[in-house]
Design a protein around this motif. Structure first.
Motif, PDB file in Angstrom:
ATOM      1  N   ARG A   1       0.679  -1.153   0.068  1.00 41.25           N
ATOM      2  CA  ARG A   1      -0.047  -0.155   0.104  1.00 41.25           C
ATOM      3  C   ARG A   1       0.928   1.350  -0.071  1.00 41.25           C
ATOM      4  NH1 ARG A   1      -5.217  -1.154   3.767  1.00 41.25           N
ATOM      5  NH2 ARG A   1      -5.831  -3.076   2.888  1.00 41.25           N
TER       6      ARG A   1
ATOM      7  N   ALA B   1       0.901   4.109  -2.943  1.00 44.42           N
ATOM      8  CA  ALA B   1       0.796   5.251  -2.672  1.00 44.42           C
ATOM      9  C   ALA B   1       1.934   6.429  -3.039  1.00 44.42           C
ATOM     10  CB  ALA B   1       0.445   5.610  -1.145  1.00 44.42           C
TER      11      ALA B   1
ATOM     12  N   LYS C   1       4.755   6.094  -1.676  1.00 41.69           N
ATOM     13  CA  LYS C   1       5.797   6.208  -0.578  1.00 41.69           C
ATOM     14  C   LYS C   1       6.971   5.541  -0.476  1.00 41.69           C
ATOM     15  CE  LYS C   1       2.836   9.370   1.049  1.00 41.69           C
ATOM     16  NZ  LYS C   1       3.118  10.755   1.173  1.00 41.69           N
TER      17      LYS C   1
ATOM     18  N   THR D   1       1.452   6.357   8.614  1.00 44.95           N
ATOM     19  CA  THR D   1       1.393   7.258   7.705  1.00 44.95           C
ATOM     20  C   THR D   1       2.895   7.811   7.460  1.00 44.95           C
ATOM     21  OG1 THR D   1      -0.787   8.112   8.487  1.00 44.95           O
ATOM     22  CG2 THR D   1       0.413   9.515   6.996  1.00 44.95           C
TER      23      THR D   1
END
Length: 232
Positions: free
Chosen positions: A30, A34, A36, A130
């Motif tokens: 994920r 995203a 990242k 996050t």
């Protein structure tokens, strides 16, 4: 159980990825989706059946695998942490995500030991992650509720059950996974001694639960809970 009581018989058992590790793989995927992360590397330590577990991670979407081949599945947490330390030194990842604990011995040690060996910040039992720039904000589950930590990257995370729901590998991805590379290394290649430091003295099956009984009234129930079960 093995006849000599040294452990559980695993000869004819089908191996599968630890559910906590599935969550770790899913979170890494994920983060890549995203934007990242640029690459997801799946790492596992163990004997021949370990390759199937790495292929599962590749089928989920990991880019490549590293298999530390050992002759025994029972490598102790400290030895695993030392192996992972050597791999981290080679690969230089920005984030290392592990399942919070094994589901055979429930040790819950490897992630913490790895963070200590590397001198990196850690957040265990993560239920939300996050990433912003070079900082990770992690919500972790503790006895009193939720704790939010801010970590400078690189860092070590261990996953809790509520972090995400792992995806199922699709048939096309399962086929693609067969062509993805898995690098094979030995503990000796990484300069790590995996000889056990602990000795298992005895392994026994848990005692069988006795049959329940029916009581005729609430008063009798309270009496048995108080005087026989000792819970009141």
């Amino acid at each position: 159980m093995k006849a000599d009581g040294s452990g559980v018989e695993l000869a004819n058992v089908k191996m599968a990825m630890n559910p906590f590790d599935e969550i770790a793989v899913e979170e890494a995927l994920r983060l890549k989706e995203a934007g990242k992360a640029s690459e997801v590397i799946a790492v596992s330590v163990g004997p021949a059946k370990t390759e199937e577990t790495i292929r599962t991670a590749l089928a989920m979407g990991a880019d490549r695998g590293i298999w530390v081949k050992t002759g025994d599945a029972g490598v102790e947490p400290l030895a695993v942490a030392k192996l992972l330390k050597a791999i981290v030194a080679q690969e230089g990842p920005g984030l290392v995500i592990l399942g919070k604990q094994a589901i055979d011995d429930d040790c819950n040690q490897t992630g913490q030991m790895l963070a200590a060996l590397l001198g990196l910040p850690q957040a265990t039992f993560a239920s939300k992650v996050t990433i912003e720039g070079e900082t990770a904000t992690v919500t972790r589950e503790i006895d009193g509720g939720l704790q939010v930590l801010e970590l400078a990257l690189p860092a070590i995370l261990t996953t809790d059950l509520r972090l995400n729901e792992p995806r199922y590998a699709s048939l096309p991805n399962i086929m693609k996974a067969k062509k993805k590379p898995i690098a094979e290394v030995s503990p000796a290649d990484l300069g790590v001694d995996v000889a056990p430091k602990l000795e298992i003295l005895k392994t026994v099956e848990p005692g069988r639960r006795s049959a329940g009984i029916k009581v005729g009234s609430v008063a009798e129930l309270v009496d048995k809970l108080k005087n026989e079960a000792g819970v009141l």
